[in-house]
Scaffold this motif. Sequence first.
Motif, mmCIF file in Angstrom:
data_model
loop_
_atom_site.group_PDB
_atom_site.id
_atom_site.type_symbol
_atom_site.label_atom_id
_atom_site.label_comp_id
_atom_site.label_asym_id
_atom_site.label_seq_id
_atom_site.Cartn_x
_atom_site.Cartn_y
_atom_site.Cartn_z
ATOM 1 N N UNK A 99 112.419 31.040 47.684
ATOM 2 C CA UNK A 99 112.404 29.423 47.661
ATOM 3 C C UNK A 99 112.777 28.927 48.883
ATOM 4 N N UNK A 100 113.617 29.418 49.764
ATOM 5 C CA UNK A 100 113.906 29.146 51.132
ATOM 6 C C UNK A 100 112.639 29.046 51.816
ATOM 7 N N UNK A 141 108.367 25.973 54.637
ATOM 8 C CA UNK A 141 106.905 25.867 55.062
ATOM 9 C C UNK A 141 106.585 24.395 54.710
ATOM 10 N N UNK A 142 107.055 23.772 53.540
ATOM 11 C CA UNK A 142 106.380 22.524 53.181
ATOM 12 C C UNK A 142 107.454 21.315 53.817
ATOM 13 N N UNK A 143 108.624 21.613 54.192
ATOM 14 C CA UNK A 143 109.469 20.606 54.804
ATOM 15 C C UNK A 143 109.566 20.670 56.325
ATOM 16 N N UNK A 170 117.271 19.417 51.343
ATOM 17 C CA UNK A 170 116.633 18.193 52.052
ATOM 18 C C UNK A 170 117.709 17.129 52.316
ATOM 19 N N UNK A 171 118.823 17.028 51.214
ATOM 20 C CA UNK A 171 119.703 16.095 51.444
ATOM 21 C C UNK A 171 120.781 16.539 52.566
ATOM 22 N N UNK A 178 113.089 15.471 59.124
ATOM 23 C CA UNK A 178 111.901 15.919 57.994
ATOM 24 C C UNK A 178 110.641 15.223 58.363
ATOM 25 N N UNK A 179 109.451 15.570 57.740
ATOM 26 C CA UNK A 179 108.301 15.315 58.142
ATOM 27 C C UNK A 179 108.096 13.601 57.913
#
Length: 417
Positions: free
Chosen positions: A51-52, A57-59, A187-188, A197-198
Motif C-alpha cells: 500500500x505504501x 507512486x500515485x501521490x 495524505x493528511x 502533493x501533486x
Amino acid sequence: MNFRISFLLFALALAGCSSAPTQPSQSQQPIVNQTDDALTEARFSQNLNDLLGQVSQTQEIPLPALEMGFLDAKTVPSIRKLVLPPSGTFKKNWLVYRKRFIEPVRLKAGKAFWDQNQAFLSQVEQESGVPAEIIVAIIGIETIYGRQTGNFRVKDVLSTLAFSYPDTPNKPAREQLFKDQLKELILMCWTEAGGKLPSQNSSQGVNGARFSACLNQNSSYAGAIGLPQFMPSSIRSFAVDGDGDGRIDLKQSPKDAIASVANFMKKHGWQPGMPISFPVQANAISEAKLLADGEPQLKYTVQELIEKGILTKQQGDLQTGGVEPQSKAFIVDLPYPDKDGSDQVQYFVGLNNFLTIVQYNRSYFYAQSVAEFAEALGYRNQSVVPVETSNKINRPTATTEKSKSKKSSPKKKAKTS
C-alpha cells in the motif's frame, strides 16, 4: 525496498529538515505488538508495504519517508475484538443506549462547554444554520468534550483493520474501507507536515517529526480523531480552521471542532430551522411498524404520515411552519427488551435533519440521542414559523423564542428524560 534499509538511508537525509523531537507514540496506554504468529506478521508487513508503494507512486511521496513513518506499525489484537459484531443472543437496547449518553455528567459538561464557547457557537450557528445545541450535543456524545478521544495510535488502528480485519461476512468491504482511510491518513499527515502533493504548490520541505507525530496521534479503536471523532477522510473533506491560526487541530482547539462539526452537517444537508424527529402517535404504532424497514431513506411525505395517523398536524408546526406537506420522512425504529425480556420498539418519524445526523454516525440510536441531548440543552424541535405566517396567527416565531433562550441557555435546567 526493505523497510529498515530504506529507513537508514532516508533518516540521514531527513534529519536536517526535522526541527522537533519525535514524540512518544502513546504515553497513556503503550501498545505492544501481539501479532498472532510470524506468518500473520509477515503478511501484514507485506500488505502494508504494498500500500505504501502505491501511495508513493500515485501521490509522488518519497517511499523511504513513508516506510520510515510506518517502521514500527503493528497489528493490535484488541482492536480486532472491538470491531466484532455482537453475539447472536445480543439484543439492542435503546433505553440503555440513551441512558449512557443523556445523563447528568455529559449534560453538565455540555452546558460548561457552551458557556466557554458561547460567542463562537452563536457565530457558527448564524453562518452555518446548524443549531449550537446540535453541535454541543454531538461533541458531548462523541468524547465528552475531549475527555475520551481514544488511546490507540491511529496508524496501528487503520493498518490493523485494513490488513487484519476479523473474519466476518463483510470483511472485504470493511478492509477496503480502512485501506482507504489509511491512505487518507497518509495524505493528511503529509500535507500537515508541509509535504507537497501533486495538487498543491507548497514549496516547503516535509517535517519528518511532524509527519511521524501525525501518524502516531491517538484515535478511537476505529480510527476516529479529536473532539468530534472525525475519520481521516472527513478531516480532509470537512474539517476547517475555526480559530484562524492557520492549521486544523481537532484535538486541542474547541473552535476548530465546533466549526468542523457545523461544516460537516451543513455539507450533508442540514436544513436550518427544521425539526429532527417526532414520536409516532400511540394509536398508530401498528401502522408505523409496517413502514419501518431499517433503511435510512426519505420515503414518505409528511402528508401521507398525517393521513395514516402516524403524525398530527400540530406536531412541530407541520402545517403552519416551514415543513411542507410534501416534505419527505421515514420511520425510525428503536428496539429494546422490557423487564421481562420481551422485544419492544419505540417509533419515531425521522425528517431530513435526522438523516443528516445519521450521516455523522450511521445509527438510529445515535441520531435520536443527539436530538434528545440537544433538546435537554434547550433545542426546540419544531420548524421555524415564517414571518408572514406568524403575523397572521399573532404569536412569536420559534426564532424569536430561541433567540431569547439562547442568551441564558447555559444556565437552563437540563431535561433528563
